[in-house]
Scaffold this motif. Structure first.
Motif, mmCIF file in Angstrom:
data_model
loop_
_atom_site.group_PDB
_atom_site.id
_atom_site.type_symbol
_atom_site.label_atom_id
_atom_site.label_comp_id
_atom_site.label_asym_id
_atom_site.label_seq_id
_atom_site.Cartn_x
_atom_site.Cartn_y
_atom_site.Cartn_z
ATOM 1 N N ALA A 181 -0.468 -0.151 -12.059
ATOM 2 C CA ALA A 181 0.386 -1.028 -11.261
ATOM 3 C C ALA A 181 0.006 -0.971 -9.792
ATOM 4 C CB ALA A 181 1.852 -0.624 -11.449
ATOM 5 N N ALA A 182 -0.229 0.238 -9.294
ATOM 6 C CA ALA A 182 -0.562 0.402 -7.877
ATOM 7 C C ALA A 182 -1.885 -0.277 -7.547
ATOM 8 C CB ALA A 182 -0.623 1.898 -7.543
ATOM 9 N N LEU A 183 -2.913 -0.049 -8.368
ATOM 10 C CA LEU A 183 -4.218 -0.642 -8.093
ATOM 11 C C LEU A 183 -4.171 -2.167 -8.213
ATOM 12 C CD1 LEU A 183 -7.159 -0.181 -7.396
ATOM 13 C CD2 LEU A 183 -7.634 0.132 -9.831
ATOM 14 N N THR A 184 -3.401 -2.676 -9.170
ATOM 15 C CA THR A 184 -3.261 -4.125 -9.323
ATOM 16 C C THR A 184 -2.629 -4.745 -8.087
ATOM 17 O OG1 THR A 184 -3.066 -3.964 -11.736
ATOM 18 C CG2 THR A 184 -2.187 -5.950 -10.696
ATOM 19 N N LEU A 185 -1.538 -4.146 -7.620
ATOM 20 C CA LEU A 185 -0.850 -4.669 -6.443
ATOM 21 C C LEU A 185 -1.734 -4.628 -5.206
ATOM 22 C CD1 LEU A 185 2.649 -3.042 -7.065
ATOM 23 C CD2 LEU A 185 2.121 -5.482 -7.169
ATOM 24 N N PHE A 206 0.802 -1.216 0.000
ATOM 25 C CA PHE A 206 0.000 0.000 0.000
ATOM 26 C C PHE A 206 0.843 1.278 0.000
ATOM 27 C CE2 PHE A 206 -2.811 3.240 1.723
ATOM 28 C CZ PHE A 206 -4.002 2.977 1.065
ATOM 29 N N VAL A 207 1.924 1.316 0.756
ATOM 30 C CA VAL A 207 2.682 2.561 0.919
ATOM 31 C C VAL A 207 3.247 3.091 -0.393
ATOM 32 C CG1 VAL A 207 4.698 3.622 2.019
ATOM 33 C CG2 VAL A 207 3.185 2.139 3.350
ATOM 34 N N PRO A 208 4.063 2.318 -1.136
ATOM 35 C CA PRO A 208 4.567 2.861 -2.401
ATOM 36 C C PRO A 208 3.466 3.096 -3.422
ATOM 37 C CG PRO A 208 5.140 0.541 -2.204
ATOM 38 C CD PRO A 208 4.588 0.957 -0.878
ATOM 39 N N ALA A 209 2.444 2.232 -3.418
ATOM 40 C CA ALA A 209 1.340 2.389 -4.365
ATOM 41 C C ALA A 209 0.581 3.688 -4.105
ATOM 42 C CB ALA A 209 0.391 1.199 -4.266
ATOM 43 N N ALA A 257 8.491 8.739 -4.622
ATOM 44 C CA ALA A 257 7.681 7.526 -4.748
ATOM 45 C C ALA A 257 8.340 6.519 -5.681
ATOM 46 C CB ALA A 257 6.288 7.885 -5.260
ATOM 47 N N GLY A 258 8.879 7.007 -6.819
ATOM 48 C CA GLY A 258 9.534 6.109 -7.768
ATOM 49 C C GLY A 258 10.779 5.470 -7.191
ATOM 50 N N THR A 259 11.573 6.255 -6.469
ATOM 51 C CA THR A 259 12.785 5.729 -5.850
ATOM 52 C C THR A 259 12.454 4.682 -4.792
ATOM 53 O OG1 THR A 259 13.916 7.832 -6.231
ATOM 54 C CG2 THR A 259 14.885 6.344 -4.602
ATOM 55 N N TYR A 260 11.442 4.982 -3.976
ATOM 56 C CA TYR A 260 11.005 4.043 -2.942
ATOM 57 C C TYR A 260 10.577 2.722 -3.573
ATOM 58 C CZ TYR A 260 8.437 2.349 1.190
ATOM 59 O OH TYR A 260 7.988 1.606 2.247
ATOM 60 N N ALA A 261 9.761 2.820 -4.640
ATOM 61 C CA ALA A 261 9.263 1.605 -5.290
ATOM 62 C C ALA A 261 10.381 0.818 -5.971
ATOM 63 C CB ALA A 261 8.186 1.975 -6.315
ATOM 64 N N ALA A 262 11.383 1.526 -6.504
ATOM 65 C CA ALA A 262 12.478 0.852 -7.202
ATOM 66 C C ALA A 262 13.427 0.156 -6.229
ATOM 67 C CB ALA A 262 13.242 1.852 -8.056
ATOM 68 N N LEU A 263 13.715 0.818 -5.119
ATOM 69 C CA LEU A 263 14.672 0.263 -4.163
ATOM 70 C C LEU A 263 14.042 -0.746 -3.223
ATOM 71 C CD1 LEU A 263 16.689 3.487 -3.187
ATOM 72 C CD2 LEU A 263 17.265 1.725 -4.868
#
Length: 401
Positions: free
Chosen positions: A326-330, A219-222, A389-395
């Motif tokens: 991607a966020a809603l799918t996850l 939920f957090v990165p999404a 947000a992108g960095t968080y999701a990537a790392l």
């Protein structure tokens, strides 16, 4: 045998989830119908740019309030009753705009429209996904997000065309929408109920923003990515029409509606690309493309270029669509079935906070800095958020807690 199991046995899923997506799109189109008309209302009633953003934000506040109070109600009472209630609110909103005689009815219309969107966000998304058969989940996920974004985009396009090329700019768009709402009600009546044992008039228990423990890692990165992407959508639905008219000299309402439509159309395209990329990679990639779009929007403000504004809308919309799908799918996959509607609603609470809070900030800043400089500050702040947000999701790849 449950209602859902019976629907699976009779093979009625394909028509069901597509029909539910049509209902979703009609409902969401009504929420953005006034977007290209705000300039006409400003001339007729007389109010500032800040008031435009406040009228817009009232809608988002209503969405969030309904999600917090009744976001999980369709998990209890069933999807169909909630969808019908959403259509009733949408029709009442159109009625307020048809009777429009000043700011009070504009505010009332936006509040009712926000209530409709709040009910639709969780219930319609869950209905579309649940009406799909076992091999149709991916297509149903796209149908849900495409109906959401496509509906939001079709509202300004429809209103802009009718307002520019017919003699009834402030009435015909809402009469047409009332006809579409009637069609949606007929479709809802024929949908299969997907909640196995819906309760009759259960107590309404405000849920607040609560996410099941097993979903929090997703939920957090999404949610961060959704906030940034919806901030861009808020800019185009609330402020871009004024910028096009006052800075670029574009007064054709059909063109204004088409510019707003382009960002939502691009979002739908971005959503269609997400499955081939994979949800976990599409989330950070979408944030990166969103940043490029925001840079183009900032460039359009500096260069006073309609072309750059449209390019920014298209690029930013694609990035928003990638990240949003991607966020809603996850989030949907991680949520347990009995809490899916509530979890999706919590996700949309964060998204609609992104579509409202930054936009009001733009309106407030515009009274001191002017519309262009306020837009530059806005794009800078959202770029930083999207980068985070992108960095968080990537790392830290989103996974179940």
């Amino acid at each position: 045998m449950s209602v859902r199991e019976d629907a699976e046995r009779t093979g009625g899923h394909r028509a069901g989830y597509l029909a539910a997506a049509v209902v979703f799109a009609i409902g969401m189109a009504g929420t953005t119908l006034p977007t290209p008309l705000y300039g006409l209302y400003q001339k007729e009633i007389g109010f500032s740019e800040l008031m435009v953003t406040v009228v817009f934000a009232v809608y988002a506040v209503a969405v969030i309030s309904v999600l917090l109070v009744a976001g999980n109600y369709s998990d209890k009472v069933g999807r169909r009753p909630v969808l019908l209630a959403a259509m009733a609110l949408s029709a009442a909103s159109a009625g307020c705009f048809l009777l429009e005689s000043g700011l009070p009815l504009l505010f009332a219309g936006r509040v009712l429209s926000g209530g409709a969107a709040g009910l639709l966000s969780g219930a319609a998304t869950a209905a579309v996904i649940e009406l799909a058969g076992p091999g149709q989940k991916g297509r149903a996920g796209f149908a849900a997000t495409a109906a959401n974004m496509g509906g939001l985009g079709c509202g300004p396009l429809l209103a802009g065309l009718l307002a520019e090329y017919t003699p009834w700019p402030l009435s015909l768009p809402f009469w047409v929408h009332l006809g579409l709402v009637a069609l949606a009600c007929v479709i809802i009546w024929r949908l299969t109920e997907t909640v196995a044992e819906p309760k009759r008039w259960p107590r309404l228990e405000p849920q607040g923003v609560r996410v099941p423990a097993e979903v929090k890692g997703v939920f957090v990165p999404a949610a961060l990515a959704a906030f940034a992407g919806f901030a861009l959508l808020g800019l185009f639905t609330a402020v871009a029409p004024s910028f096009a008219a006052r800075t670029l000299g574009v007064h054709n309402l059909a063109v204004t509606g088409a510019v707003v439509f382009s960002v939502f159309c691009a979002s739908t395209i971005g959503q269609s690309l997400a499955p081939g990329i994979g949800a976990r990679r599409a989330l950070p990639l979408g944030c990166a493309v969103l940043i490029v779009g925001l840079l183009l929007v900032a460039s359009s403000l500096l260069a006073k270029s309609l072309v750059l504004l449209v390019l920014g809308a298209v690029c930013g919309g694609i990035g928003q669509g990638l990240a949003f799908r991607a966020a809603l799918t996850l989030v949907s996959e991680a949520a347990p079935a009995e809490h899916r509607g509530g979890t999706i609603s919590a996700f949309f609470v964060v998204a609609y906070a992104g579509i409202s809070v930054p936009v009001v900030g733009v309106g407030a800043l515009a009274t001191w800095l002017g519309l262009r400089d306020a837009g530059l500050v806005f794009t800078g702040c959202v770029i930083l958020l999207a980068a985070a947000a992108g960095t968080y999701a990537a790392l830290r790849a989103p996974t179940r807690a």
